[in-house]
Every structure is written in structure tokens, then in C-alpha cells.
Design a protein around this motif. Structure first.
Motif, PDB file in Angstrom:
ATOM      1  N   HIS A 187       0.748  -0.996  -0.107  1.00 54.77           N
ATOM      2  CA  HIS A 187       0.081  -0.052   0.053  1.00 54.77           C
ATOM      3  C   HIS A 187       0.966   1.250   0.055  1.00 54.77           C
ATOM      4  CE1 HIS A 187      -3.340  -2.449   2.038  1.00 54.77           C
ATOM      5  NE2 HIS A 187      -3.300  -2.697   0.836  1.00 54.77           N
ATOM      6  N   LEU A 188       1.753   1.449  -0.890  1.00 54.82           N
ATOM      7  CA  LEU A 188       2.727   2.419  -0.940  1.00 54.82           C
ATOM      8  C   LEU A 188       2.120   3.773  -1.222  1.00 54.82           C
ATOM      9  CD1 LEU A 188       5.638   1.070  -3.066  1.00 54.82           C
ATOM     10  CD2 LEU A 188       5.889   1.805  -0.795  1.00 54.82           C
ATOM     11  N   GLY A 189       2.445   4.700  -0.326  1.00 55.15           N
ATOM     12  CA  GLY A 189       1.776   6.154  -0.437  1.00 55.15           C
ATOM     13  C   GLY A 189       0.483   6.283   0.366  1.00 55.15           C
ATOM     14  N   GLU A 190      -0.239   5.012   0.762  1.00 54.88           N
ATOM     15  CA  GLU A 190      -1.226   5.178   1.559  1.00 54.88           C
ATOM     16  C   GLU A 190      -0.896   5.551   3.151  1.00 54.88           C
ATOM     17  OE1 GLU A 190      -3.941   2.045   1.262  1.00 54.88           O
ATOM     18  OE2 GLU A 190      -3.737   1.889  -0.976  1.00 54.88           O
ATOM     19  N   LYS A 191      -1.803   6.588   3.891  1.00 54.13           N
ATOM     20  CA  LYS A 191      -1.891   7.029   4.956  1.00 54.13           C
ATOM     21  C   LYS A 191      -2.197   5.948   6.059  1.00 54.13           C
ATOM     22  CE  LYS A 191      -1.742  11.043   7.564  1.00 54.13           C
ATOM     23  NZ  LYS A 191      -2.011  12.564   7.696  1.00 54.13           N
ATOM     24  N   ILE A 192      -1.661   5.683   7.020  1.00 47.11           N
ATOM     25  CA  ILE A 192      -2.068   4.857   8.321  1.00 47.11           C
ATOM     26  C   ILE A 192      -2.902   5.932   9.022  1.00 47.11           C
ATOM     27  CG2 ILE A 192      -0.354   3.125   8.152  1.00 47.11           C
ATOM     28  CD1 ILE A 192       1.001   4.430  10.503  1.00 47.11           C
ATOM     29  N   ASN A 193      -3.675   5.232   9.931  1.00 48.50           N
ATOM     30  CA  ASN A 193      -4.722   5.942  10.782  1.00 48.50           C
ATOM     31  C   ASN A 193      -3.749   6.308  12.194  1.00 48.50           C
ATOM     32  OD1 ASN A 193      -6.336   7.163  12.659  1.00 48.50           O
ATOM     33  ND2 ASN A 193      -7.620   5.426  12.804  1.00 48.50           N
ATOM     34  N   LEU A 194      -3.285   7.500  12.483  1.00 48.98           N
ATOM     35  CA  LEU A 194      -2.337   7.789  13.405  1.00 48.98           C
ATOM     36  C   LEU A 194      -3.173   7.903  14.862  1.00 48.98           C
ATOM     37  CD1 LEU A 194       0.176  10.260  11.877  1.00 48.98           C
ATOM     38  CD2 LEU A 194       0.348   7.731  12.191  1.00 48.98           C
ATOM     39  N   ASP A 195      -4.702   7.945  14.568  1.00 47.97           N
ATOM     40  CA  ASP A 195      -5.286   8.117  15.912  1.00 47.97           C
ATOM     41  C   ASP A 195      -5.484   6.758  16.423  1.00 47.97           C
ATOM     42  OD1 ASP A 195      -5.614  10.859  15.900  1.00 47.97           O
ATOM     43  OD2 ASP A 195      -7.209  10.791  14.450  1.00 47.97           O
ATOM     44  N   LEU A 196      -5.249   5.599  15.737  1.00 46.39           N
ATOM     45  CA  LEU A 196      -5.333   4.471  16.497  1.00 46.39           C
ATOM     46  C   LEU A 196      -4.749   4.290  17.922  1.00 46.39           C
ATOM     47  CD1 LEU A 196      -4.506   1.763  13.351  1.00 46.39           C
ATOM     48  CD2 LEU A 196      -6.972   2.514  14.782  1.00 46.39           C
ATOM     49  N   PRO A 197      -5.668   3.814  18.844  1.00 48.18           N
ATOM     50  CA  PRO A 197      -5.192   3.567  20.421  1.00 48.18           C
ATOM     51  C   PRO A 197      -4.119   2.135  20.745  1.00 48.18           C
ATOM     52  CG  PRO A 197      -7.335   2.977  20.010  1.00 48.18           C
ATOM     53  CD  PRO A 197      -6.964   3.535  18.821  1.00 48.18           C
ATOM     54  N   PHE A 198      -3.374   2.374  21.299  1.00 45.82           N
ATOM     55  CA  PHE A 198      -2.478   1.082  21.716  1.00 45.82           C
ATOM     56  C   PHE A 198      -2.127   1.427  23.155  1.00 45.82           C
ATOM     57  CE2 PHE A 198      -2.197   0.794  17.229  1.00 45.82           C
ATOM     58  CZ  PHE A 198      -2.167  -0.527  16.921  1.00 45.82           C
ATOM     59  N   LYS A 244      -1.568   6.967  21.397  1.00 44.30           N
ATOM     60  CA  LYS A 244      -2.027   6.808  20.003  1.00 44.30           C
ATOM     61  C   LYS A 244      -0.691   6.765  19.167  1.00 44.30           C
ATOM     62  CE  LYS A 244      -6.369   9.375  20.297  1.00 44.30           C
ATOM     63  NZ  LYS A 244      -7.353  10.674  19.739  1.00 44.30           N
ATOM     64  N   LEU A 245      -0.807   6.281  17.994  1.00 46.36           N
ATOM     65  CA  LEU A 245       0.394   6.107  16.990  1.00 46.36           C
ATOM     66  C   LEU A 245       0.986   7.400  16.610  1.00 46.36           C
ATOM     67  CD1 LEU A 245      -0.665   3.432  14.401  1.00 46.36           C
ATOM     68  CD2 LEU A 245       0.978   3.350  16.259  1.00 46.36           C
ATOM     69  N   SER A 246       0.142   8.280  16.578  1.00 39.15           N
ATOM     70  CA  SER A 246       0.634   9.996  16.390  1.00 39.15           C
ATOM     71  C   SER A 246       1.806  10.501  17.266  1.00 39.15           C
ATOM     72  CB  SER A 246      -0.648  10.836  16.487  1.00 39.15           C
ATOM     73  OG  SER A 246      -1.205  11.000  17.700  1.00 39.15           O
ATOM     74  N   LYS A 247       1.791   9.790  18.626  1.00 31.69           N
ATOM     75  CA  LYS A 247       2.721  10.133  19.404  1.00 31.69           C
ATOM     76  C   LYS A 247       4.202   9.925  18.954  1.00 31.69           C
ATOM     77  CE  LYS A 247       4.628   8.919  24.053  1.00 31.69           C
ATOM     78  NZ  LYS A 247       4.317   8.132  25.576  1.00 31.69           N
ATOM     79  N   GLU A 300      12.395   6.797  14.542  1.00 33.53           N
ATOM     80  CA  GLU A 300      11.724   5.988  15.622  1.00 33.53           C
ATOM     81  C   GLU A 300      11.691   4.527  15.349  1.00 33.53           C
ATOM     82  OE1 GLU A 300      10.844   7.513  18.834  1.00 33.53           O
ATOM     83  OE2 GLU A 300      12.034   9.263  17.675  1.00 33.53           O
ATOM     84  N   LEU A 301      11.534   3.563  16.443  1.00 27.50           N
ATOM     85  CA  LEU A 301      11.482   2.302  16.059  1.00 27.50           C
ATOM     86  C   LEU A 301      10.058   2.033  16.976  1.00 27.50           C
ATOM     87  CD1 LEU A 301      13.536  -0.894  15.740  1.00 27.50           C
ATOM     88  CD2 LEU A 301      11.551  -0.892  17.307  1.00 27.50           C
ATOM     89  N   VAL A 302       9.299   1.580  16.076  1.00 25.74           N
ATOM     90  CA  VAL A 302       7.776   1.236  16.642  1.00 25.74           C
ATOM     91  C   VAL A 302       7.512  -0.444  16.468  1.00 25.74           C
ATOM     92  CG1 VAL A 302       5.390   1.564  16.742  1.00 25.74           C
ATOM     93  CG2 VAL A 302       7.224   3.498  16.731  1.00 25.74           C
ATOM     94  N   ALA A 303       7.406  -1.325  17.316  1.00 24.47           N
ATOM     95  CA  ALA A 303       6.903  -2.615  17.077  1.00 24.47           C
ATOM     96  C   ALA A 303       5.474  -2.781  17.624  1.00 24.47           C
ATOM     97  CB  ALA A 303       7.860  -3.433  17.784  1.00 24.47           C
ATOM     98  N   VAL A 304       4.659  -3.298  16.994  1.00 23.50           N
ATOM     99  CA  VAL A 304       3.152  -3.743  17.374  1.00 23.50           C
ATOM    100  C   VAL A 304       2.812  -5.189  17.402  1.00 23.50           C
ATOM    101  CG1 VAL A 304       0.718  -3.252  16.863  1.00 23.50           C
ATOM    102  CG2 VAL A 304       2.503  -1.234  16.290  1.00 23.50           C
ATOM    103  N   SER A 305       2.450  -5.607  18.501  1.00 26.94           N
ATOM    104  CA  SER A 305       2.215  -7.070  18.665  1.00 26.94           C
ATOM    105  C   SER A 305       0.945  -7.322  17.915  1.00 26.94           C
ATOM    106  CB  SER A 305       2.197  -7.199  20.205  1.00 26.94           C
ATOM    107  OG  SER A 305       1.445  -8.524  20.128  1.00 26.94           O
TER     108      SER A 305
END
Length: 252
Positions: A48-59, A68-71, A114-119
């Protein structure tokens, strides 16, 4: 050695074409044929090159704080992984190989990116995430980088939405009792756009640097390596077959 490399390349080529590797070796005295498990039809990478992820997703971060990912998105590119921390096979191998690259890389996690890993496992929580993160930060040997590492866990809803946005297809295998998934890394721009896909276990230093530079400039890169490794194990007791990365490592 040349022949081993050639065979590995051929195997990886089959994997990238969708696991067209139905086994022809008997699983035991019964002579039962090994076959590609049905769960692998649900596993892979969709670009999905060029597409934007939802930075408001809560984790939840490794400290147990709701985020939120936006952090993690501001002025730096983000090195994003979707793994699970108690993975018995591919995830640890993948992280270990990446760690070798990071140790040699001139840039430092937290400083230039930044390095972000999501389970991908909604049953995992901050305790296991924190333990895994601490182990890799210690191995990295650059304690000043600690604030640049982020190991997240979250709800099934958040995980699935993020996975869908980056094109990460995974599935629970009830036979092996583990998650079936592939090895890939996503380079995300500071704006949250998918800039680059790194496939497989190893990343060349020049390619890593170029992908982060382009993402840092909010540019969308290209795909150079489409070889995807899949995580699923053959269990002779259940007489089931699946492509398992350690088989390739043994061959090499």
C-alpha cells in the motif's frame, strides 16, 4: 556454498509467489504427503505504498500507558514492525538479524528515526512488551537510544486496522497454536504515509539508509526485494507441512 545459496533463492522465490511449495516428502511410515496448510492462504503482504495509516489508533506502550500512534510521528521517519513478542520462531530471528544491522548502522534509533513494534497478538500486554524491549535495548549497546524504542500492544480492533492499512496479512493457526505471518518492515514518513517495504530477514545498510532518508523527506520509495519469509512450523506428530524459515537457515 553456491548451491546452498541457489537452493535458498529458489525456495524464497516460491515463497514470494504465494507458497507454491507443496511438500513431496513422506511425513513418516504412513507415507502421508506434506501439504501447504490452508491457513497460509490468509498470510502475505499487500503493498500500500503512499497510503496513510491511521495515526489516531489507540495502543498501550511498554509502560502500560494508553497512547496513539501519532505520539511517534513528528519530524522523524518511523521503522514499523508487526510481530508478536512471544513468537517461538520467526519474530525473534527477524529481530536478531535487524539488531545486527542496527549495530553497524551509523544512525541511532531515537535520534534519526523511531522504532515502533506492534504486537499482532491481542492477548499480549505491556509486561511482555517491556521485557522484550529491555533485552534488545541492552543488546543494542546505545543506552541513549532508549526513548526511541516503542513496543506496543493493543486491542484486536486496533491491530487488525493497522495490519490492513500496511497490508500485513496474518492468521491464527489452531493446529500449531501460533500466529502465521511473514517477515516485513515498513518505513513510514513523519506524516504517516507508507514509504517503503523491507522484506525478509536482512537489510543492507545502504538500502536502510536510503529508505529512511526518503521517508524523512516524505517521499515514497520503491520495492527492491520481494522475497517474503513466512513463519509456520512442521509438526511431524500432526503430519502437517508448512514453510519454516529455520529450514532455510539450516540449509545455508
Amino acid at each position: 556454498m553456491k548451491y546452498a545459496i541457489l537452493i535458498i533463492s529458489l525456495c524464497l522465490g516460491q515463497a514470494a509467489l504465494g507458497f507454491g511449495v507443496q511438500g513431496k516428502m513422506a511425513t513418516g511410515k504412513t507415507g502421508v504427503q506434506n501439504k501447504r496448510p490452508a491457513v497460509m492462504d490468509k498470510v502475505g503482504i499487500e503493498e500500500h505504498l503512499g497510503e496513510k495509516i491511521n495515526l489516531d489508533l489507540p495502543f498501550t506502550d511498554e509502560l502500560g500507558q494508553k497512547v496513539k500512534l501519532s505520539k511517534y510521528f513528528d519530524k522523524k521517519p518511523v521503522f514499523l514492525m508487526m510481530i508478536y513478542y512471544e513468537c517461538p520462531t520467526l519474530c525473534s530471528l527477524h529481530l536478531n538479524e535487524l539488531m545486527k544491522a542496527f549495530k553497524q548502522f551509523e544512525w541511532t534509533i531515537g535520534k534519526e528515526f523511531e522504532l515502533v513494534a506492534v504486537s499482532i497478538d491481542p492477548d499480549e500486554g505491556p509486561r511482555v512488551a517491556s521485557k522484550k524491549l529491555d533485552a534488545y535495548v541492552a543488546d543494542y549497546g546505545r543506552p541513549e537510544s532508549r526513548d526511541g524504542w516503542h513496543f506496543l500492544t493493543g486491542s484486536e480492533e486496533s491491530i487488525q486496522e493497522l495490519a490492513g492499512q500496511v497490508g500485513f496479512k496474518y492468521a491464527w493457526d489452531p493446529v500449531q497454536q501460533q500466529w502465521a505471518h511473514s517477515a516485513a518492515v515498513y518505513i513510514i514518513t513523519p506524516k504517516g504515509e507508507i514509504s517503503y517495504y523491507h522484506y525478509g530477514l536482512q537489510i543492507e545498510q545502504k538500502v536502510l539508509r536510503l529508505s529512511l532518508v526518503e521517508a524523512g523527506d516524505n517521499k515514497i520509495g520503491t520495492i527492491l526485494d520481494r522475497a517474503v519469509l513466512f513463519c509456520l512450523q512442521y509438526d511431524p506428530n500432526k503430519k502437517g507441512y508448512s514453510f519454516y524459515v529455520f529450514n532455510l537457515m539450516r540449509l545455508g
